[in-house]
Design a protein around this motif. Structure first.
Motif, PDB file in Angstrom:
ATOM      1  N   THR A 125      19.117 -11.639  48.148  1.00 54.40           N
ATOM      2  CA  THR A 125      18.652 -10.518  47.312  1.00 54.40           C
ATOM      3  C   THR A 125      18.719 -10.953  45.846  1.00 54.40           C
ATOM      4  OG1 THR A 125      20.890  -9.603  47.355  1.00 54.40           O
ATOM      5  CG2 THR A 125      19.316  -8.726  48.963  1.00 54.40           C
ATOM      6  N   ASN A 126      17.968 -11.997  45.523  1.00 58.38           N
ATOM      7  CA  ASN A 126      18.110 -12.613  44.199  1.00 58.38           C
ATOM      8  C   ASN A 126      17.736 -11.681  43.054  1.00 58.38           C
ATOM      9  OD1 ASN A 126      15.217 -13.186  45.111  1.00 58.38           O
ATOM     10  ND2 ASN A 126      15.118 -13.780  42.963  1.00 58.38           N
ATOM     11  N   GLN A 127      16.886 -10.668  43.311  1.00 61.06           N
ATOM     12  CA  GLN A 127      16.493  -9.777  42.218  1.00 61.06           C
ATOM     13  C   GLN A 127      17.694  -9.010  41.657  1.00 61.06           C
ATOM     14  OE1 GLN A 127      13.692 -10.179  41.048  1.00 61.06           O
ATOM     15  NE2 GLN A 127      12.260 -10.805  42.619  1.00 61.06           N
ATOM     16  N   ARG A 128      18.731  -8.799  42.459  1.00 58.37           N
ATOM     17  CA  ARG A 128      19.950  -8.160  41.961  1.00 58.37           C
ATOM     18  C   ARG A 128      20.583  -8.986  40.834  1.00 58.37           C
ATOM     19  NH1 ARG A 128      24.047  -5.892  46.604  1.00 58.37           N
ATOM     20  NH2 ARG A 128      22.562  -4.689  47.876  1.00 58.37           N
ATOM     21  N   VAL A 133      18.477  -6.848  35.334  1.00 61.45           N
ATOM     22  CA  VAL A 133      18.932  -5.924  36.382  1.00 61.45           C
ATOM     23  C   VAL A 133      20.451  -5.755  36.320  1.00 61.45           C
ATOM     24  CG1 VAL A 133      19.106  -5.545  38.871  1.00 61.45           C
ATOM     25  CG2 VAL A 133      16.973  -6.414  37.896  1.00 61.45           C
ATOM     26  N   GLU A 134      21.166  -6.864  36.152  1.00 60.11           N
ATOM     27  CA  GLU A 134      22.626  -6.780  36.087  1.00 60.11           C
ATOM     28  C   GLU A 134      23.085  -5.971  34.870  1.00 60.11           C
ATOM     29  OE1 GLU A 134      23.905 -10.948  36.384  1.00 60.11           O
ATOM     30  OE2 GLU A 134      24.647 -10.446  38.380  1.00 60.11           O
ATOM     31  N   THR A 135      22.359  -6.099  33.754  1.00 60.35           N
ATOM     32  CA  THR A 135      22.720  -5.344  32.554  1.00 60.35           C
ATOM     33  C   THR A 135      22.526  -3.848  32.773  1.00 60.35           C
ATOM     34  OG1 THR A 135      22.109  -7.215  31.146  1.00 60.35           O
ATOM     35  CG2 THR A 135      22.309  -5.067  30.079  1.00 60.35           C
ATOM     36  N   THR A 284      13.852 -18.218  32.805  1.00 57.87           N
ATOM     37  CA  THR A 284      13.237 -16.918  33.060  1.00 57.87           C
ATOM     38  C   THR A 284      14.235 -16.087  33.859  1.00 57.87           C
ATOM     39  OG1 THR A 284      12.273 -17.563  35.186  1.00 57.87           O
ATOM     40  CG2 THR A 284      10.967 -18.023  33.196  1.00 57.87           C
ATOM     41  N   PRO A 285      14.096 -14.747  33.849  1.00 61.39           N
ATOM     42  CA  PRO A 285      14.979 -13.935  34.698  1.00 61.39           C
ATOM     43  C   PRO A 285      14.941 -14.358  36.163  1.00 61.39           C
ATOM     44  CG  PRO A 285      13.849 -12.538  33.124  1.00 61.39           C
ATOM     45  CD  PRO A 285      13.238 -13.909  32.989  1.00 61.39           C
ATOM     46  N   ALA A 288      17.057 -17.533  36.467  1.00 61.74           N
ATOM     47  CA  ALA A 288      18.463 -17.164  36.285  1.00 61.74           C
ATOM     48  C   ALA A 288      19.014 -16.450  37.511  1.00 61.74           C
ATOM     49  CB  ALA A 288      18.611 -16.286  35.049  1.00 61.74           C
ATOM     50  N   SER A 289      18.165 -15.686  38.190  1.00 63.80           N
ATOM     51  CA  SER A 289      18.630 -14.927  39.353  1.00 63.80           C
ATOM     52  C   SER A 289      19.082 -15.852  40.479  1.00 63.80           C
ATOM     53  CB  SER A 289      17.528 -13.983  39.848  1.00 63.80           C
ATOM     54  OG  SER A 289      16.471 -14.689  40.480  1.00 63.80           O
ATOM     55  N   PHE A 290      18.376 -16.948  40.698  1.00 64.40           N
ATOM     56  CA  PHE A 290      18.759 -17.868  41.766  1.00 64.40           C
ATOM     57  C   PHE A 290      20.023 -18.640  41.395  1.00 64.40           C
ATOM     58  CE2 PHE A 290      14.505 -17.007  43.278  1.00 64.40           C
ATOM     59  CZ  PHE A 290      14.683 -16.995  44.652  1.00 64.40           C
TER      60      PHE A 290
END
Length: 335
Positions: A125-128, A133-135, A284-285, A288-290
């Motif tokens: 669920t890498n978009q989390r 998103v985390e902010t 990129t976001p 960074a997500s991965f």
């Protein structure tokens, strides 16, 4: 377990080449020991490109000949369940791309095996893990936005050709169309940003080219026990400027949006832009997500962090089942 974790990659497609392998190559405490794909020439080409020692075309050979700590599974959807169970049964930790399985029954099957094997199982669920998103999640958890009343999310891409979608167009291999491919991630973000409320009712519409094809687009509305609602809209046929991914949170004391990233709060009777002045750096976001997802997975393996609750995956698939049922029967579905 050795100090430097040995990882195997099952499935050498786009997500492995664009996301997982570039991320792992930059991690000094990880060694990618093997790549496996049913297309052996592709597996060898990817192994050569990323300087990986071994390449196989069968996961059983990987489990038989390699000494590994963990596997990442990025094969077509219908193989996730069996591949995850095989890896867990062999005593390996597993990071599997979404969906964990193509049915709720399959999801529960994999989770039981993870508990039996006492291994870490995480779903991609890498978009989390996107920094924006985390902010926003931080603003929600702190209570600064008040009670979350609704989350709206969308993911629109343009993949018009059969070549671009490949096996995703086949129900027996994919398990679903755009709603599963894109909507599962949007639904996950929606529930996560809302604080994981309990879904109680679902209404959905799915759009298909023909009765035999998987859906190329769709929308769903999810009502939760605490009164919050989640709306999602996805398509493989976006006619517009580039890919569009985003979400918006509406709370009793403020709002927040992702892509573009903006946060507003009510202060002294007026709306005030309180967006943090942050820079995501050169990543990129998406990239960074991965990186953050892998950092969490490795920390969970080492006992330094808890993996996300696997019950989240059961809830996601129960809602997804209700989405497909609602669209098929043209009515609201109660959970």
């Amino acid at each position: 377990m050795t100090e430097r974790l040995r990882v195997g990659v099952i499935g050498a497609g786009a997500i492995a080449q664009v996301a997982h392998l570039p991320t792992l190559r930059r991690m000094k405490d990880v060694e990618v020991a093997v790549v496996c794909d049913s297309d052996l020439p592709k597996a060898r080409a990817v192994a050569n490109r990323f300087k990986i020692n071994d390449a196989f075309d069968d996961i059983d050979d990987v489990l038989r000949y390699e000494e590994l700590d963990a596997l990442v599974i990025s094969t077509p959807n219908h193989l996730h369940e069996s591949h995850a169970i095989s890896a867990l049964s062999a005593g390996l930790h597993v990071l599997v791309e979404k969906p964990l399985a193509t049915s709720t029954k399959g999801v529960n099957h994999v989770i039981r095996q993870a508990k039996k094997s006492d291994r870490i199982l995480m779903v991609g669920t890498n978009q989390r893990y996107r920094p924006d998103v985390e902010t926003v999640r931080g603003f929600v958890e702190s209570g600064e936005l008040g009670k979350v009343d609704s989350v709206r999310g969308s993911w629109h891409v343009f993949r018009p050709s059969r070549l671009q979608l490949g096996w995703r167009l086949r129900q027996e291999l994919a398990g679903g169309g755009a709603m599963l491919d894109l909507g599962l991630a949007v639904l996950d973000i929606g529930l996560w940003l809302a604080g994981n409320p309990v879904p109680t009712r679902v209404s959905a519409v799915l759009n298909r080219m023909s009765e035999r094809s998987v859906e190329h687009s769709g929308s769903a509305f999810v009502v939760c026990e605490n009164g919050a609602s989640i709306f999602l809209d996805v398509t493989w046929n976006h006619i517009g400027d580039g890919e569009r991914f985003g979400a918006g949170v509406r709370g009793s004391k403020g709002t927040a949006s992702i892509n573009p990233f903006v946060v507003w709060k009510q202060m002294h009777g007026a709306p005030v832009n309180v967006s943090p002045t942050t820079s995501w750096g050169r990543e990129t976001p998406y990239q960074a997500s991965f990186r953050a997802e892998w950092a969490h997975f490795l920390a969970a393996i080492r006992g330094q962090a808890k993996a996300p609750p696997l019950e989240d995956q059961v809830t996601l698939h129960q809602v997804l089942d209700a989405i497909y049922q609602s669209a098929e029967e043209n009515r609201d579905i109660k959970l």
